[in-house]
Design an enzyme around this catalytic site. Structure first.
Site, PDB file in Angstrom:
ATOM      1  N   TYR A 156      -1.996  11.202  -4.117  1.00 51.12           N
ATOM      2  CA  TYR A 156      -1.025  12.281  -3.895  1.00 51.12           C
ATOM      3  C   TYR A 156       0.353  11.811  -3.433  1.00 51.12           C
ATOM      4  O   TYR A 156       1.353  12.458  -3.761  1.00 51.12           O
ATOM      5  CB  TYR A 156      -1.592  13.321  -2.919  1.00 51.12           C
ATOM      6  N   PRO A 157       0.465  10.712  -2.669  1.00 51.31           N
ATOM      7  CA  PRO A 157       1.838  10.275  -2.333  1.00 51.31           C
ATOM      8  C   PRO A 157       2.682   9.993  -3.578  1.00 51.31           C
ATOM      9  O   PRO A 157       3.903  10.028  -3.516  1.00 51.31           O
ATOM     10  CB  PRO A 157       1.616   8.993  -1.525  1.00 51.31           C
ATOM     11  N   HIS A 192     -11.999  11.350  -0.537  1.00 48.39           N
ATOM     12  CA  HIS A 192     -12.476  10.376  -1.524  1.00 48.39           C
ATOM     13  C   HIS A 192     -13.188  11.029  -2.701  1.00 48.39           C
ATOM     14  O   HIS A 192     -13.867  10.348  -3.453  1.00 48.39           O
ATOM     15  CB  HIS A 192     -13.435   9.377  -0.866  1.00 48.39           C
ATOM     16  N   LEU A 210       0.847  -1.197   0.000  1.00 45.76           N
ATOM     17  CA  LEU A 210       0.000   0.000   0.000  1.00 45.76           C
ATOM     18  C   LEU A 210       0.888   1.254   0.000  1.00 45.76           C
ATOM     19  O   LEU A 210       1.154   1.833   1.058  1.00 45.76           O
ATOM     20  CB  LEU A 210      -0.892  -0.051   1.246  1.00 45.76           C
ATOM     21  N   ALA A 211       1.362   1.635  -1.140  1.00 46.95           N
ATOM     22  CA  ALA A 211       2.288   2.768  -1.229  1.00 46.95           C
ATOM     23  C   ALA A 211       2.278   3.283  -2.661  1.00 46.95           C
ATOM     24  O   ALA A 211       2.812   2.638  -3.566  1.00 46.95           O
ATOM     25  CB  ALA A 211       3.691   2.339  -0.826  1.00 46.95           C
ATOM     26  N   GLU A 212       1.681   4.445  -2.858  1.00 50.04           N
ATOM     27  CA  GLU A 212       1.410   4.903  -4.219  1.00 50.04           C
ATOM     28  C   GLU A 212       2.664   5.350  -4.960  1.00 50.04           C
ATOM     29  O   GLU A 212       2.776   5.158  -6.178  1.00 50.04           O
ATOM     30  CB  GLU A 212       0.368   6.032  -4.189  1.00 50.04           C
ATOM     31  N   PHE A 251      -5.921   9.724  -2.704  1.00 48.25           N
ATOM     32  CA  PHE A 251      -4.926   8.753  -2.250  1.00 48.25           C
ATOM     33  C   PHE A 251      -3.793   8.604  -3.261  1.00 48.25           C
ATOM     34  O   PHE A 251      -2.833   7.865  -3.041  1.00 48.25           O
ATOM     35  CB  PHE A 251      -5.573   7.383  -1.999  1.00 48.25           C
ATOM     36  N   GLN A 297      -6.181   4.185  -5.900  1.00 52.00           N
ATOM     37  CA  GLN A 297      -7.502   3.728  -5.462  1.00 52.00           C
ATOM     38  C   GLN A 297      -8.543   4.847  -5.444  1.00 52.00           C
ATOM     39  O   GLN A 297      -9.688   4.652  -5.854  1.00 52.00           O
ATOM     40  CB  GLN A 297      -7.383   3.097  -4.086  1.00 52.00           C
ATOM     41  N   PHE A 298      -8.152   5.997  -4.963  1.00 54.68           N
ATOM     42  CA  PHE A 298      -9.014   7.189  -5.007  1.00 54.68           C
ATOM     43  C   PHE A 298      -8.139   8.376  -5.364  1.00 54.68           C
ATOM     44  O   PHE A 298      -6.947   8.401  -5.019  1.00 54.68           O
ATOM     45  CB  PHE A 298      -9.666   7.460  -3.642  1.00 54.68           C
ATOM     46  N   ASP A 299      -8.751   9.371  -6.002  1.00 58.58           N
ATOM     47  CA  ASP A 299      -8.095  10.636  -6.338  1.00 58.58           C
ATOM     48  C   ASP A 299      -7.085  11.104  -5.301  1.00 58.58           C
ATOM     49  O   ASP A 299      -5.897  11.191  -5.555  1.00 58.58           O
ATOM     50  CB  ASP A 299      -9.160  11.719  -6.551  1.00 58.58           C
TER      51      ASP A 299
END
Lengths: 328, 362
Positions: free
Chosen positions: A90-91, A131, A60-62, A88, A84-86
């Site tokens: 940003y990382p 979200h 779990l790490a964008e 999320f 997964q979501f807009d």
């Protein structure tokens, strides 16, 4: 091929399935995209069909997801990744703007990154904090990225296929509130080119310029306006970058009036860019300043308040009414 | 029987096979490289040091915009590439010009970024060298991706991913190690711990017992080596590459070395460290200790010295000659490499610039 009634989510799923069948270098990965099939089920069944080397879950790490996709694209694959979501996504921002967007340029075209970053975006689904963002302006502002967003089921299929085949990285923005609405479509006929807008409705009096989740709202407003005696053209951008100046400006010149409709906040946004472009290019065709219907310049509100933030038919009609039809 | 933890933790002390006095030491896990490897290493060290010296001189002459020197770190720079095969990849940072050059990249193209002609001057596919990364640790997830793609394709490629001590504080370092471990990607993460991130000392980057200890949290075996001992580095990195190639997953190696010079020519190291801190590191110089050892073995004959010096003279001349002419830069290049097909908007902006330049000439 016959017409079938499917949702945008199903069309996107079919596009991934067809792309993975057509080209074995296409791989799909991200968070919960394996056994679960994605929180929106866009990758439903892909791991079962293609195996977990072709469609797989990641940590779990964008930034890691997008960074790994860069390396895989450097080494002969065509990765498709899901944020997964807009908000999320940003990382991964640094990876997107400093590497995905720049790799071709910094290596003088020697390294190309054929990759797609899928981002479910926008509000209208009652999502809690983080979200419901419309993050397209961040990406549109970054040279080297291609940014597309479908508004119809057929375009969702066709644009995703084109994006995966594209030689350069594409940010593929999926309006999540449109995921479930079904349309009768023939997917084989869906051939939207990247960089081409489309006129969804013709009308002589004014032009609504919209993209993504704002398109159905604009079309609904045009329907109501027609009943009230005003014929509106509706342009669906489909592609934010590259921007189709030609189609947009032709519509504005034909109608002489324009309203830009977008779900994102207005300040320093795609909608402000559209107004600037139209004003620079079509000034003498304009009978009134170009108006905008956008979200307020506030963080996306909690579910019980989101209806005040989203573009509505009434706001669009009010903006059209304000286009100086008569001197005051 | 060793525990999982013992397998993942680094040695208690950095691995050192030839100490700073040139004295060889036995090690239970690592063997001294062959005579041929050490003589090759000696020749490359002499050439690498000259590259650093010449590049720094060219900055002072205004021929390079900036040069982050790896003076004193040449053993790390060269060991990193000496252990690779042709098909393997190198992911370098901005301080790794000597590594890049030693991989076979043209010395002038190696310096394109630092000369300011373009961002990256060489073809990454020709020698399997990624563009130099100036943001910290962002290249590490890319290295994982290249390695993972290679495995999916059934290739036995290993990726050598370079990072500094400061870079280990970045999130991408941790995400890359974690991804590599989860996917068992054949990546050797090689930290050149030179004690400084510009002005900030290691103590402000990490409270870990060593940077190699960071591997255990991800299930990545860590190891540490004396970063000024080419012999130890070749042994440790060589073993790490072998393990990664054999399917044992990623490896994390920390080299303990020191940034003898300032961050770049634009930096003033006297503002944050004392000369008496630097002095002991000069005694640990990688070239001197290897020279002493080779002399004591009777291996350093005139042929080797002449060959080494000739290589150094040649690379210095290449830099001087190659960087002497004023580089030709073409404004049209500004728009040429953004997309496979130039957008209409970029065509218009390119035309605008062309017209502007034509008016200036007229």
């Amino acid at each position: 091929m016959t017409h079938t009634k499917i949702s945008m989510a199903q069309a996107l799923n079919q596009a991934l399935r067809d792309a993975m069948t057509a080209d074995e270098s296409v791989v799909m990965f991200g968070e919960d995209v394996g056994a679960l099939g994605g929180v929106f089920r866009i990758t439903d069944g892909l791991t079962a069909e293609f195996g977990d080397k072709r469609c797989f879950d990641t940590p779990l790490a964008e930034a890691g997801i997008v960074g790994m996709a860069v390396g895989m694209a450097m080494n002969g694959m065509r990765p498709v990744v899901e944020m997964q979501f807009d908000a999320f996504g940003y990382p991964a921002f640094e990876q997107v703007v400093s590497h995905v967007a720049k790799m071709r340029n910094r290596t003088r075209g020697r390294v190309q990154l054929p990759m797609v970053i899928r981002i479910p975006y926008g509000g209208g689904i009652g999502g809690v904090e983080h979200h419901s963002d419309s993050s397209e302006s961040y990406f549109a502002h970054t040279p080297g990225l291609t940014v597309v967003t479908p508004a119809t089921v057929a375009d969702a299929y066709g644009l995703l296929r084109r994006a995966i085949e594209f030689p350069d990285p594409v940010v593929f923005m999926e309006p999540k509130k449109l995921y479930w609405a079904k349309e009768e479509v023939d997917l084989t006929e869906s051939q939207p080119g990247i960089g081409t807008a489309v006129v969804r409705r013709d009308g002589a009096d004014a032009t609504l310029i919209a993209y993504g989740p704002a398109v159905p709202v604009a079309l609904e407003a045009a329907e109501v306006a027609a009943a009230e005696g005003r014929q509106l053209t509706v342009v669906d951008l489909r592609s934010v970058v590259p921007f189709d100046d030609e189609t947009v400006c032709a519509a504005v010149r034909r109608t002489g009036r324009a309203v830009v409709v977008a779900e994102a906040s207005g300040f320093a946004s795609v909608s402000s860019e559209i107004v600037a472009r139209v004003t620079e290019k079509c000034f003498h065709s304009l009978a009134a300043p170009v108006r905008r219907v956008t979200a307020f310049d506030i963080p996306f509100p909690p579910p019980k308040l989101e209806k005040y933030q989203l573009p509505s038919v009434d706001r669009i009609l009010d903006a059209v009414d304000d286009l100086q039809w008569e001197d005051s | 029987m060793t525990t999982v933890e013992e397998q993942l933790l680094p040695s208690a002390e950095p691995v050192c096979l030839i100490d700073q006095n040139g004295v060889p030491h036995d090690h239970p896990s690592y063997r001294l490289p062959t005579k041929e490897a050490l003589l090759d290493g000696y020749t490359q060290l002499i050439r690498g040091r000259r590259f650093n010296d010449q590049a720094s001189a060219l900055v002072r002459q205004g021929r390079l915009a900036v040069y982050p020197s790896s003076f004193g770190q040449e053993a790390c720079q060269l060991a990193a590439t000496m252990v690779l095969r042709d098909g393997d990849w190198l992911f370098p940072t901005y301080r790794d010009s000597v590594s890049i050059m030693s991989r076979g990249v043209d010395p002038i193209e190696t310096l394109t970024l630092l000369r300011g002609d373009w961002h990256s001057g060489y073809d990454p596919y020709e020698h399997k060298v990624a563009p130099q990364a100036t943001p910290l640790a962002t290249q590490l997830p890319h290295a994982v991706g290249v390695a993972h793609a290679a495995r999916l394709k059934g290739e036995d490629t290993v990726v050598m991913a370079l990072v500094g001590d400061g870079g280990t504080s970045e999130g991408d370092f941790h995400e890359a190690l974690n991804f590599a471990a989860v996917f068992q990607a054949p990546v050797v993460f090689f930290i050149q711990n030179n004690e400084y991130a510009i002005s900030v000392p290691l103590s402000r980057q990490s409270a870990a017992p060593s940077l190699a200890h960071k591997g255990i949290g991800y299930g990545v075996p860590g190891e540490r080596a004396d970063g000024n001992d080419l012999a130890g580095l070749l042994a440790v990195l060589g073993q790490a590459v072998d393990k990664a190639r054999a399917g044992e997953g990623p490896q994390l190696i920390e080299a303990h070395t020191y940034r003898v010079q300032a961050h770049t020519n634009a930096d003033d190291a006297s503002r944050y460290r004392q000369d008496d801190e630097v002095a002991p590191w000069l005694d640990r110089d990688p070239i001197e200790r290897l020279t002493t050892y080779l002399e004591q073995q009777g291996w350093l004959d005139d042929d080797v010295r002449v060959t080494a010096e000739a290589g150094a003279v040649e690379v210095a001349a290449q830099l001087r000659d190659g960087l002497m002419p004023e580089p030709e830069v073409d404004p049209a290049d500004l728009f040429a490499h953004l997309y496979a097909a130039e957008t209409q908007q970029l065509q218009q902006q390119a035309a605008f610039l062309r017209d502007e330049l034509a008016r200036e000439e007229a």
